[in-house]
Design a protein around this motif. Structure first.
Motif, PDB file in Angstrom:
ATOM      1  N   SER A  27       0.840  -1.198   0.000  1.00  0.00           N
ATOM      2  CA  SER A  27       0.000   0.000   0.000  1.00  0.00           C
ATOM      3  C   SER A  27       0.880   1.255   0.000  1.00  0.00           C
ATOM      4  CB  SER A  27      -0.921  -0.007   1.218  1.00  0.00           C
ATOM      5  OG  SER A  27      -0.176  -0.163   2.408  1.00  0.00           O
ATOM      6  N   PRO A  28       0.311   2.428  -0.310  1.00  0.00           N
ATOM      7  CA  PRO A  28       1.111   3.662  -0.378  1.00  0.00           C
ATOM      8  C   PRO A  28       1.915   3.904   0.891  1.00  0.00           C
ATOM      9  CG  PRO A  28      -1.063   4.039  -1.282  1.00  0.00           C
ATOM     10  CD  PRO A  28      -1.090   2.658  -0.703  1.00  0.00           C
ATOM     11  N   VAL A  29       3.119   4.418   0.703  1.00  0.00           N
ATOM     12  CA  VAL A  29       4.060   4.575   1.808  1.00  0.00           C
ATOM     13  C   VAL A  29       4.097   6.009   2.321  1.00  0.00           C
ATOM     14  CG1 VAL A  29       6.497   4.428   2.437  1.00  0.00           C
ATOM     15  CG2 VAL A  29       5.463   2.626   1.059  1.00  0.00           C
ATOM     16  N   PHE A  60       7.603   9.467  -1.478  1.00  0.00           N
ATOM     17  CA  PHE A  60       7.934   8.240  -2.197  1.00  0.00           C
ATOM     18  C   PHE A  60       6.980   8.016  -3.364  1.00  0.00           C
ATOM     19  CE2 PHE A  60       7.173   3.733  -2.965  1.00  0.00           C
ATOM     20  CZ  PHE A  60       8.440   3.347  -3.359  1.00  0.00           C
ATOM     21  N   GLU A  61       5.706   8.298  -3.159  1.00  0.00           N
ATOM     22  CA  GLU A  61       4.737   8.099  -4.238  1.00  0.00           C
ATOM     23  C   GLU A  61       5.043   9.019  -5.416  1.00  0.00           C
ATOM     24  OE1 GLU A  61       2.537   5.561  -4.264  1.00  0.00           O
ATOM     25  OE2 GLU A  61       3.644   5.101  -2.432  1.00  0.00           O
ATOM     26  N   ARG A  62       5.527  10.212  -5.116  1.00  0.00           N
ATOM     27  CA  ARG A  62       5.915  11.126  -6.195  1.00  0.00           C
ATOM     28  C   ARG A  62       7.096  10.554  -6.973  1.00  0.00           C
ATOM     29  NH1 ARG A  62       9.901  14.342  -6.427  1.00  0.00           N
ATOM     30  NH2 ARG A  62      10.282  14.244  -4.176  1.00  0.00           N
ATOM     31  N   THR A  79      -3.341   1.400 -10.375  1.00  0.00           N
ATOM     32  CA  THR A  79      -3.177   1.202  -8.927  1.00  0.00           C
ATOM     33  C   THR A  79      -2.523  -0.134  -8.602  1.00  0.00           C
ATOM     34  OG1 THR A  79      -5.121   2.565  -8.480  1.00  0.00           O
ATOM     35  CG2 THR A  79      -4.372   1.113  -6.721  1.00  0.00           C
ATOM     36  N   ARG A  80      -3.015  -1.210  -9.217  1.00  0.00           N
ATOM     37  CA  ARG A  80      -2.479  -2.534  -8.872  1.00  0.00           C
ATOM     38  C   ARG A  80      -1.019  -2.671  -9.270  1.00  0.00           C
ATOM     39  NH1 ARG A  80      -3.136  -6.992 -13.024  1.00  0.00           N
ATOM     40  NH2 ARG A  80      -3.964  -6.090 -14.933  1.00  0.00           N
ATOM     41  N   TRP A  81      -0.628  -1.961 -10.335  1.00  0.00           N
ATOM     42  CA  TRP A  81       0.769  -2.035 -10.756  1.00  0.00           C
ATOM     43  C   TRP A  81       1.664  -1.247  -9.808  1.00  0.00           C
ATOM     44  CZ3 TRP A  81       1.403  -5.894 -13.714  1.00  0.00           C
ATOM     45  CH2 TRP A  81       0.412  -6.272 -14.623  1.00  0.00           C
ATOM     46  N   ARG A  82       1.131  -0.190  -9.206  1.00  0.00           N
ATOM     47  CA  ARG A  82       1.927   0.547  -8.215  1.00  0.00           C
ATOM     48  C   ARG A  82       2.125  -0.306  -6.960  1.00  0.00           C
ATOM     49  NH1 ARG A  82      -0.967   4.805 -10.615  1.00  0.00           N
ATOM     50  NH2 ARG A  82      -2.678   4.772  -9.107  1.00  0.00           N
ATOM     51  N   PHE A  83       1.089  -1.050  -6.575  1.00  0.00           N
ATOM     52  CA  PHE A  83       1.241  -1.993  -5.458  1.00  0.00           C
ATOM     53  C   PHE A  83       2.327  -3.023  -5.787  1.00  0.00           C
ATOM     54  CE2 PHE A  83      -2.476  -0.161  -3.699  1.00  0.00           C
ATOM     55  CZ  PHE A  83      -2.672  -0.675  -2.416  1.00  0.00           C
ATOM     56  N   ALA A  84       2.282  -3.538  -7.019  1.00  0.00           N
ATOM     57  CA  ALA A  84       3.265  -4.541  -7.441  1.00  0.00           C
ATOM     58  C   ALA A  84       4.671  -3.947  -7.467  1.00  0.00           C
ATOM     59  CB  ALA A  84       2.891  -5.087  -8.815  1.00  0.00           C
ATOM     60  N   GLN A  85       4.782  -2.676  -7.888  1.00  0.00           N
ATOM     61  CA  GLN A  85       6.089  -2.007  -7.899  1.00  0.00           C
ATOM     62  C   GLN A  85       6.680  -1.929  -6.494  1.00  0.00           C
ATOM     63  OE1 GLN A  85       4.972   1.691 -10.123  1.00  0.00           O
ATOM     64  NE2 GLN A  85       6.941   1.373 -11.137  1.00  0.00           N
ATOM     65  N   PHE A  94      11.582   3.357   3.911  1.00  0.00           N
ATOM     66  CA  PHE A  94      10.609   2.710   3.027  1.00  0.00           C
ATOM     67  C   PHE A  94      10.231   1.329   3.561  1.00  0.00           C
ATOM     68  CE2 PHE A  94      10.212  -0.517  -0.349  1.00  0.00           C
ATOM     69  CZ  PHE A  94       8.989  -0.136  -0.881  1.00  0.00           C
ATOM     70  N   CYS A  95      11.223   0.552   3.987  1.00  0.00           N
ATOM     71  CA  CYS A  95      10.951  -0.802   4.484  1.00  0.00           C
ATOM     72  C   CYS A  95      10.099  -0.764   5.754  1.00  0.00           C
ATOM     73  CB  CYS A  95      12.258  -1.545   4.741  1.00  0.00           C
ATOM     74  SG  CYS A  95      13.139  -2.008   3.228  1.00  0.00           S
ATOM     75  N   ASP A  96      10.393   0.189   6.650  1.00  0.00           N
ATOM     76  CA  ASP A  96       9.577   0.332   7.863  1.00  0.00           C
ATOM     77  C   ASP A  96       8.119   0.603   7.505  1.00  0.00           C
ATOM     78  OD1 ASP A  96      11.630  -0.116   9.610  1.00  0.00           O
ATOM     79  OD2 ASP A  96      12.039   1.998  10.016  1.00  0.00           O
ATOM     80  N   ALA A  97       7.923   1.523   6.565  1.00  0.00           N
ATOM     81  CA  ALA A  97       6.563   1.886   6.175  1.00  0.00           C
ATOM     82  C   ALA A  97       5.884   0.744   5.419  1.00  0.00           C
ATOM     83  CB  ALA A  97       6.587   3.149   5.320  1.00  0.00           C
ATOM     84  N   PHE A  98       6.636   0.068   4.570  1.00  0.00           N
ATOM     85  CA  PHE A  98       6.080  -1.050   3.804  1.00  0.00           C
ATOM     86  C   PHE A  98       5.588  -2.146   4.745  1.00  0.00           C
ATOM     87  CE2 PHE A  98       6.389  -5.151   1.726  1.00  0.00           C
ATOM     88  CZ  PHE A  98       5.834  -4.924   0.471  1.00  0.00           C
ATOM     89  N   LEU A  99       6.393  -2.451   5.762  1.00  0.00           N
ATOM     90  CA  LEU A  99       6.061  -3.520   6.705  1.00  0.00           C
ATOM     91  C   LEU A  99       5.068  -3.079   7.770  1.00  0.00           C
ATOM     92  CD1 LEU A  99       9.693  -4.853   7.137  1.00  0.00           C
ATOM     93  CD2 LEU A  99       7.821  -6.103   6.059  1.00  0.00           C
TER      94      LEU A  99
END
Length: 734
Positions: free
Chosen positions: A479-481, A485-487, A521-527, A548-553
């Protein structure tokens, strides 16, 4: 071989091929040298049945056909087309359990081969033809082995230790359990002793037993057993030929009477024993044995206490009972750290020598499975570590996986359930050029998607059959972090701080293009998932990658928690430890009082324990303080056996386990996230800590002083102290 197959003429003599196939060099016959043969070389049917003679394919062909079902089916179809009359083909395949449907072209081939009478004196030998067919259909049998470790497809044959014992790939994949050396020394000691391994199915009990059996028999770890494990194996003691060591593969599979019989034999007879058992049968059988032997006390309670003990490496004494004729060591495999073990097995999986079979394959440069594995190899330890973080997270949040579930998950994620022949076919059928021929296939099975239970950005229908996939998918990883980062992701700037392996270059470009679309959207999740599992921090991007890893997890303390677990200690400076202590206590102050830490003064350094409604349903602006504890009375320790940091009060036995959910909660609260909540089980642990602190300090409470914690109209919290003058019956404000 000797059974009549439905559909064949009943008078066909099946003894004929049973013996004659030996001449074709593809068949082996037991006792061939002593069997009676007539002038034509045929065997005696009576003798074959009487001696219970067995026969089978030679080892080279047998092994390949067992692990490659596709090749087996194709070879069987080819033989049927060439040699079996059409009217019998369907019956034979039904009897053997094959799905057999001939196309028009294949039916024409049948007629052609029947007319040509291809079997003649000048034809190549059967062995040559079979091996030629196998070479044409050459597959990497290690990939087939990996696919047999999970239950996504039809083959899950190697998921159990019994099968692994006979598999040549297992030895190199096996990572020894940390307890094996200690158990081995315990079993070969001067005294006869008994070891019982218990735990959940898939925790590795039988694998440990297999390892110990090999050590006792002095069989190298990479060698396979010649025969399958028996229910009970007996081995001569390595230092005393008059003593023996017995290994019971799984006592849970025995009936109650036999379990009790073997327990009685193990305790009253000579020799040491290793017994594998699930917890339920273990409790029942040991309790019954103890009752028969009039062992004092509640044996079930004592066993349960041992089962709840954490294992401290090298220290077996706390796990040992001396109530029986022999010392009894009980180890609960669920109490071992299998996360680090699973990560090491994954490293062995990626670097296994079985991948060498891919050398020389005409499609290797574009093979989806090979590219998947190559990407993991190029990322080095990054992928291994980040896989471990995910398992650590699940484990800490009460969603523990067994080692078998981890291995099944990792094997599936590496191949995506795709076979070698399927990968070849995808590349061969592709209209693209070069490495791009494998991009479509890689998109189906890429590790970063399969591991999290997705396929090209959408939930995978087949991956969901795995328990591990079911659990990781609940977390919605990817999901978005953050806004920044999304930019960067939208502008394809992620590579400035995270570098992807060269093997993923083409698929990364494809996904970046799709992610930039309105419906991407789904491709951004996959990225994001791909960057997490494959992304290697650039020289200047280490901090950004860590954030990024902290936010991802969704776990701000996971990286520290995992590092402490691996090191067995806290790698924090004294100042960092004091900061963490203060953070913990300020959050505890919030939980215990109901006031936020911001309502206290910035330099507040005391923990108040107050009388407050346990349901927290009503705001209590005024609370009676029962204990007032300085922050300096608390310090941090690390319990290596529990693999947890502790918040200890003075030098007492009162200590709060700082589990990962609690550490994450503390970190979020300190960063201003007031929406985070603790589960009931962790709130109960905090209430226990509060009760223990009150119990220890109840003797220090003065009946002549009353302290109230109050919040004024602006929300600021302050103390009010009152002194009780019992002589004048007055209450004075301090």
């Amino acid at each position: 071989m000797l059974k009549t197959i439905e559909g064949l003429p009943p008078r066909i003599n099946l003894i004929y091929p049973f013996g004659r196939l030996v001449k074709d060099e593809i068949w082996e016959l037991e006792q061939e040298d002593v069997l009676t043969k007539n002038a034509s070389g045929e065997l005696s049917k009576k003798e074959v049945y009487g001696r219970a003679v067995r026969a089978g394919l030679i080892k080279e062909i047998d092994y390949t056909l067992r692990i490659d079902k596709h090749l087996l089916s194709e070879l069987a179809k080819d033989i049927a087309i060439r040699y079996v009359p059409i009217q019998y083909q369907a019956g034979i395949f039904d009897s053997l359990g094959f799905d057999f449907e001939l196309s028009v072209k294949e039916q024409q081939k049948t007629q052609f081969f029947r007319k040509q009478a291809i079997v003649s004196q000048n034809s190549p030998s059967a062995k040559t033809r079979v091996l030629s067919h196998m070479d044409h259909e050459k597959q990497n049998s290690f990939i087939a082995y990996l696919n047999s470790l999970h239950n996504v497809g039809a083959s899950g044959a190697n998921a159990l230790a019994e099968s692994q014992a006979l598999n040549s790939y297992f030895g190199e994949l096996y990572e020894p359990f940390p307890i094996v050396d200690q158990i081995y020394d315990f079993l070969i000691g001067d005294k006869d002793q008994i070891v019982i391994l218990t735990g959940h199915a898939g925790d590795g009990k039988s694998t440990v037993a297999l390892d110990l059996l090999k050590r006792l028999k002095q069989i190298p770890n990479n060698d396979i057993l010649k025969t399958a494990l028996n229910e009970r194996e007996s081995v001569t003691h390595p230092h005393d030929p008059l003593r023996s060591i017995s290994i019971v593969k799984d006592m849970s599979e025995l009936n109650a009477d036999l379990r009790l019989q073997w327990l009685e034999e193990s305790f009253s007879g000579t020799g040491s024993w290793l017994i594998v058992s699930n917890t339920g049968p273990l409790l029942n059988s040991l309790s019954k044995y103890a009752k028969n032997r009039h062992v004092p006390g509640n044996i079930s309670s004592k066993i349960l206490e041992l089962l709840n003990l954490s294992y401290s490496e090298g220290d077996l004494k706390p796990h040992t009972l001396d109530l029986f004729e022999k010392n009894l060591l009980i180890l609960n495999m669920t109490r071992l750290d299998n996360v680090a073990l699973g990560a090491r097995v994954f490293s062995r999986m990626v670097n296994h020598s079985g991948w060498a079979q891919c050398a020389g394959c005409p499609v290797i440069s574009a093979c989806p499975i090979a590219l998947n594995r190559l990407a993991l190899s190029e990322s080095g330890s990054i992928g291994i570590v980040r896989v471990r973080w995910v398992y650590q997270l699940l484990n800490a949040y009460e969603q523990r996986l067994t080692l078998r579930q981890m291995i099944a998950h990792l094997a599936y994620s590496l191949t995506g359930g795709m076979s070698c022949s399927e990968a070849k076919q995808l590349v061969t059928d592709s209209a693209l050029e070069g490495v791009d021929r494998g991009t479509d296939g890689l998109e189906r099975i890429i590790f970063s998607e399969a591991f999290f239970g997705y396929q090209a950005g959408v939930p995978s229908s087949i991956g969901g059959n795995l328990r591990a996939v079911e659990l990781v998918r609940r977390q919605v990883f990817g999901s978005p972090v953050s806004v920044d980062f999304e930019r960067q992701l939208a502008n394809n700037e992620g590579s400035c701080w995270m570098v992807l392996p060269e093997a993923l270059k083409h698929i990364a470009q494809r996904w970046a293009e799709r992610a930039s679309e309105a419906a991407g959207t789904r491709w951004r999740f996959a990225q994001r998932r791909m960057l997490y599992l494959f992304g290697k921090p650039s020289v200047s991007g280490t901090t950004s990658a860590s954030v990024f890893c902290d936010a991802f997890l969704q776990s701000p303390r996971l990286q520290d928690f995992d590092s402490w677990s691996i090191q067995g200690s806290m790698s924090l400076s004294p100042i960092e430890q004091r900061r963490l202590v203060k953070s913990c206590l300020r959050v505890l102050l919030e939980v215990f009082s109901g006031f936020s830490s911001g309502q206290f003064q910035a330099d507040h350094d005391r923990l108040f324990l107050t009388l407050r409604r346990p349901d927290r349903a009503v705001v209590q602006p005024t609370q009676l303080v029962m204990a007032n504890l300085p922050f300096d009375d608390f310090h941090l320790e690390y319990d290596a056996s529990k693999r947890l940091p502790l918040l200890r009060y003075r030098d007492s036995t009162i200590a709060l386990n700082l589990t990962l959910p609690l550490l994450d909660f503390i970190e979020r609260r300190n960063s201003g996230d007031l929406g985070s909540e603790l589960s009931e089980i962790h709130l109960a642990q905090l209430e226990w800590f509060r009760a223990e602190l009150l119990r220890m300090n109840k003797g220090h409470m003065s009946m002549a002083e009353i302290t109230l914690l109050k919040a004024n109209i602006t929300g600021e919290v302050y103390l009010r102290r009152y002194h009780l003058d019992s002589h004048h019956q007055t209450l004075e404000l301090d």
